[in-house]
Design a protein around this motif. Structure first.
Motif, PDB file in Angstrom:
ATOM      1  N   ARG A 177       0.794  31.772   2.373  1.00 41.30           N
ATOM      2  CA  ARG A 177       1.853  31.872   3.381  1.00 41.30           C
ATOM      3  C   ARG A 177       2.336  33.307   3.534  1.00 41.30           C
ATOM      4  N   ALA A 178       2.515  34.005   2.384  1.00 39.53           N
ATOM      5  CA  ALA A 178       2.966  35.395   2.453  1.00 39.53           C
ATOM      6  C   ALA A 178       1.964  36.258   3.202  1.00 39.53           C
ATOM      7  N   LEU A 179       0.670  36.014   2.963  1.00 42.26           N
ATOM      8  CA  LEU A 179      -0.358  36.788   3.647  1.00 42.26           C
ATOM      9  C   LEU A 179      -0.364  36.479   5.141  1.00 42.26           C
ATOM     10  N   GLN A 180      -0.153  35.223   5.511  1.00 47.52           N
ATOM     11  CA  GLN A 180      -0.105  34.856   6.927  1.00 47.52           C
ATOM     12  C   GLN A 180       1.107  35.469   7.613  1.00 47.52           C
ATOM     13  N   ILE A 181       2.238  35.488   6.920  1.00 50.17           N
ATOM     14  CA  ILE A 181       3.454  36.067   7.508  1.00 50.17           C
ATOM     15  C   ILE A 181       3.288  37.559   7.724  1.00 50.17           C
ATOM     16  N   ILE A 182       2.724  38.250   6.710  1.00 53.76           N
ATOM     17  CA  ILE A 182       2.560  39.706   6.828  1.00 53.76           C
ATOM     18  C   ILE A 182       1.581  40.051   7.927  1.00 53.76           C
ATOM     19  N   CYS A 183       0.442  39.375   7.930  1.00 51.85           N
ATOM     20  CA  CYS A 183      -0.561  39.670   8.951  1.00 51.85           C
ATOM     21  C   CYS A 183      -0.083  39.240  10.335  1.00 51.85           C
TER      22      CYS A 183
END
Length: 836
Positions: A707-713
């Motif tokens: 989720r963190a990677l999806q939010i950042i990207c």
């Protein structure tokens, strides 16, 4: 013939010899006495009586006459020995003739005899031709490598001098006296780790040759306690008194001795179990000595609640008890001053200052007068609780009561003045002790010296230390100077630490504790070159000690705390090359990584380019059977992301799912922010695609990472990617040593408050940026996630075997289970090695 068959006839005893009358007459005439018939008759009678008594004494010493059965047995034995000797002579003559063995039955063939001999032949050595010299050599070889042959010696016996002096086949172990057998059993038990259920323990006890009387049991328990073998002492008492022979011979004194042994080893739980066992049997019901021993043990351990329960049990009669034969038996006892002093000692450990008033009330209620130990312990309780005015009141009350004030009481008083900041009053208290003629102990002057050093008066402290020469020292002089240096450092007097160190070198050789204190002082005051020089001197001393012969090494050697202090000094000075050198020396010396002290240092070194040190520490912790801290996992994931090693990132995230902690969504975002200098948006986008093609473990940590990677990207797609994760970003992360997790080492003091605040502000800015974009920028991502959940639910309805991991993911950190279901460190290590 009949006489010959029944044996020789028993002849009557010969008559006693008659006294010589002529000799008696000459003897009387010699002394001037006329030998009348009456005198001769009396003397003859006395001589006959003497002769009869002499013969009766001789007959009493003779063996009793043999019965007919005994005579017959003697004849048969004599006949058997005669036949045996004749058979041996015959066999010897036949063997020397060289004709071989004779066939007992003439009609049997020779092959059948050989087959019978082959079938009855045994391969066991009978020991007829044992050589004692060779046995001695074998014993020396086994003794020199006892660890290697421990499996051989467990079931064997110890051969002692004099067993094989006779070269014959028959020998027997030497019988030991009671004292020797007791000492031998204690030594054998101390050399093993057997439990009471082990058959070797039972065999050792049975073959000890002891009867296990009360005196022998007291010596056994005392000897095992002296060697620190409290487990064996418990096993011996349990094994002896659980047998059928000794079940009804239990001794209260043995159990009381066992309580004292457990108390010396600070085994309070085991002592309570033995106490409860004693209260269940009238034969071994605890007396006042047992209560004293248990109370002192519980008081030293700080078990106040259990101690108060024991006091209540003293006053009560047990309801159910075994082996109670008298109905009027009353074991009720009242606590005395020793028990109440133990309560005060327990209050010291738990800082229960209200317990002091309760103890003094109970003393007045039971008409007991408090002694010096009572007042001293009460003062310690108030000192630990910060009640300094009550400490002084108790001291004055102690002097008014007439109790002798001891040196340890003045030590508590000096400590109270120290914490109050009254240095002159502390000095005056010690001078009052000297005027009263109280012989001070070293701890009083040591406490006063530390107090003076804390407030910058190191020269006055040196004068107090000079008085220790007239007293018996309980600690080396170097330890005293180490405490003074630590106190000066805590007081903020750096130059005084250097002066004390230089002065100590003129009086005694510095030990490793003193050197470690100076390394800590140099490290906290940004004197890296001084600490480096002192550290290298220690390493040269270690190298020289290996070259010298054994027994000539008198210099200090580096320990784990030495390397820890030098790692801290190198990290403060940003000397990462020397940090790597110190870490390698620590690993080569065999010292393990301390997670509490070294975790923050290794993470900062990894950000400075020494990421291989973090990997080595990670593997070392796993191989030691422990779980690495959270900061190690997150830093290694970010490092693998920077190196574009996406396969390793997936394996690391899967391994973190088995750890007994979870990483929240915000912690993953903060971790990416701290390492954004080496990470670009393209690398994160590629990692996101890798996660889609790989199967992550269905746990909260892996889901939060995704989720963190999806939010950042997702947030960077609509904005300039280089604004957050560009290669040209040159933001300064000097304050990033403070990691926002539970493993940050704030106690090491490596950061100032300004650095910590700046680090928090730096991370907070990035968090606020993404928090404000969560609703607008990530709405598409959240809708995609919801759509995927709906598809998963529909897929689950079609196939019940599909696992829905959303049901086991908690909503917050508090719902995460921290029970014993988490895998061990060895399982994590195996998973990490397979994925690596």
């Amino acid at each position: 013939m009949e006489a010959a068959a029944t044996g020789p006839l028993s002849l009557p005893n010969p008559p006693p010899p008659q006294p010589n009358l002529e000799k008696i007459k000459h003897k009387l005439l010699k002394f001037g006495v006329e030998p009348t018939p009456r005198i001769l008759h009396n003397l003859r009678k006395k001589e006959l009586q003497k002769s009869n008594r002499r013969i009766s004494k001789q007959n009493a010493k003779l063996p009793p006459p043999l019965s007919d059965a005994q005579k017959q047995a003697i004849l048969e034995e004599s006949h058997f020995q005669t036949i045996k000797s004749e058979f041996k002579k015959f066999s010897k003559s036949v063997g020397n003739g060289g004709n071989g063995k004779l066939v007992g039955v003439p009609w049997e063939r020779l092959e059948r005899l050989q087959l019978r001999e082959l079938a009855s032949e045994t391969m066991e050595y009978d020991g007829e031709k044992l050589n004692s010299h060779h046995l001695r050599e074998l014993s020396d070889i086994i003794e020199s490598e006892r660890d290697k042959f421990s499996w051989l010696l467990d079931n064997d016996i110890e051969v002692e001098e004099g067993w094989f002096e006779d070269e014959g086949r028959r020998w027997a172990p030497k019988k030991h006296s009671e004292i020797e057998a007791t000492k031998l059993l204690i030594d054998r038990l101390s050399a093993t780790e057997l439990s009471v259920k082990d058959w070797k323990f039972t065999r050792m006890m049975r073959y000890s040759g002891l009867q296990f009387t009360e005196v022998q049991m007291l010596k056994l328990v005392e000897g095992l306690g002296y060697k620190g073998q409290w487990r064996h002492a418990l096993s011996v008492v349990e094994w002896v008194y659980s047998s059928k022979e000794q079940r009804h011979c239990k001794s209260r004194f043995v159990y009381t001795k066992l309580l004292s042994v457990l108390g010396r080893r600070s085994r309070s739980r085991e002592a309570l179990q033995i106490f409860n066992l004693m209260r269940g049997d009238a034969h071994i019901y605890p007396d006042m000595a047992a209560y004293h021993s248990l109370a002192v043990t519980l008081g030293q351990a700080g078990f106040l609640k259990e101690l108060l329960n024991v006091i209540e049990l003293m006053k009560e009669k047990p309801k159910k008890i075994r082996n109670m034969r008298r109905k009027n038996w009353n074991p009720e006892l009242q606590p005395d001053i020793v028990v109440f002093n133990a309560v005060l000692n327990a209050c010291v450990q738990t800082c229960q200052w209200k317990g002091v008033s309760w103890v003094f009330q109970q003393l007045r209620k039971n008409s007991l007068r408090p002694n010096g130990a009572s007042y001293g312990l009460a003062m310690e309780v108030m000192l630990k609780s910060g009640k300094y005015d009550v400490v002084h009141e108790l001291f004055q009350k102690m002097k008014r009561s007439g109790e002798a004030v001891k040196a340890l009481t003045y030590k508590v008083l000096v400590r109270a003045y120290w914490e109050e900041g009254k240095v002159n009053d502390a000095v005056q208290a010690v001078r009052d002790m000297e005027r009263r003629g109280v012989i001070g102990v070293t701890s009083v002057y040591y406490e006063l010296a530390r107090c003076l050093c804390f407030y910058g008066r190191w020269q006055d402290a040196i004068l107090e230390i000079e008085k220790l020469k007239a007293l018996r020292r309980t600690r080396p002089l170097a330890v005293t100077y180490t405490g003074m240096i630590i106190s000066s450092m805590d007081g903020g007097h750096f130059h005084n630490c250097v002066n004390i160190f230089e002065h100590s070198k003129t009086l005694t050789a510095p030990d490793i504790g003193l050197i470690n204190a100076m390394l800590k002082v140099y490290g906290r005051n940004d004197m890296f070159l001084k600490s480096k020089e002192l550290f290298e001197d220690i390493l040269r001393n270690d190298l020289g000690s290996e070259i010298r012969e054994h027994g000539h090494n008198h210099g200090p050697r580096a320990d784990a705390f030495t390397f820890s202090c030098m790692l801290e000094a190198s990290a403060r000075a940003q000397q990462w090359e020397y940090f790597e050198y110190v870490y390698k020396e620590m690993a080569l010396s065999g010292h393990q990584v301390d997670q509490r002290k070294h975790s923050a240092l290794l993470v900062e070194a990894s950000r400075a380019g020494k990421w291989h040190l973090l990997e080595h520490a990670f593997d070392s912790i796993l191989e030691a059977g422990e779980v690495p801290p959270l900061s190690f996992f997150t830093e290694m994931v970010c490092e693998a992301t920077i190196q574009h090693d996406h396969e390793r990132v997936v394996s690391m995230v899967n391994a973190m799912a088995h750890a007994p902690f979870q990483v929240s969504l915000q912690e993953w975002i903060n971790s990416f922010e701290r390492n954004r200098d080496g990470t670009n948006w393209a690398s994160l986008k590629e990692l996101e695609k890798k996660l889609v093609s790989h199967d992550l473990v269905k746990e909260a940590t892996a889901l939060n990472f995704s989720r963190a990677l999806q939010i950042i990207c997702g947030s960077c797609e609509d904005e300039n990617p280089e604004a957050h994760f560009g290669n040209s970003c040159n933001s300064n992360i000097d304050g990033n040593l403070n990691i926002k997790d539970k493993d940050s080492d704030e106690e090491s003091g490596l950061l100032d408050n300004s650095d910590v605040d700046s680090g928090k502000t730096h991370s907070a800015g990035f968090a606020e940026h993404y928090d404000c974009n969560l609703e607008s920028k990530s709405s598409r991502v959240c809708s995609d996630v919801k759509f995927e959940r709906m598809e998963d639910e529909e897929r689950e309805c079609e196939d019940d075997e599909e696992f829905n991991f959303e049901l086991i993911i908690p909503n917050n950190d508090d719902d995460w289970p921290h029970g014993s279901d988490a895998p061990s460190a060895h399982q994590i290590l195996e998973t990490w090695r397979r994925n690596k």
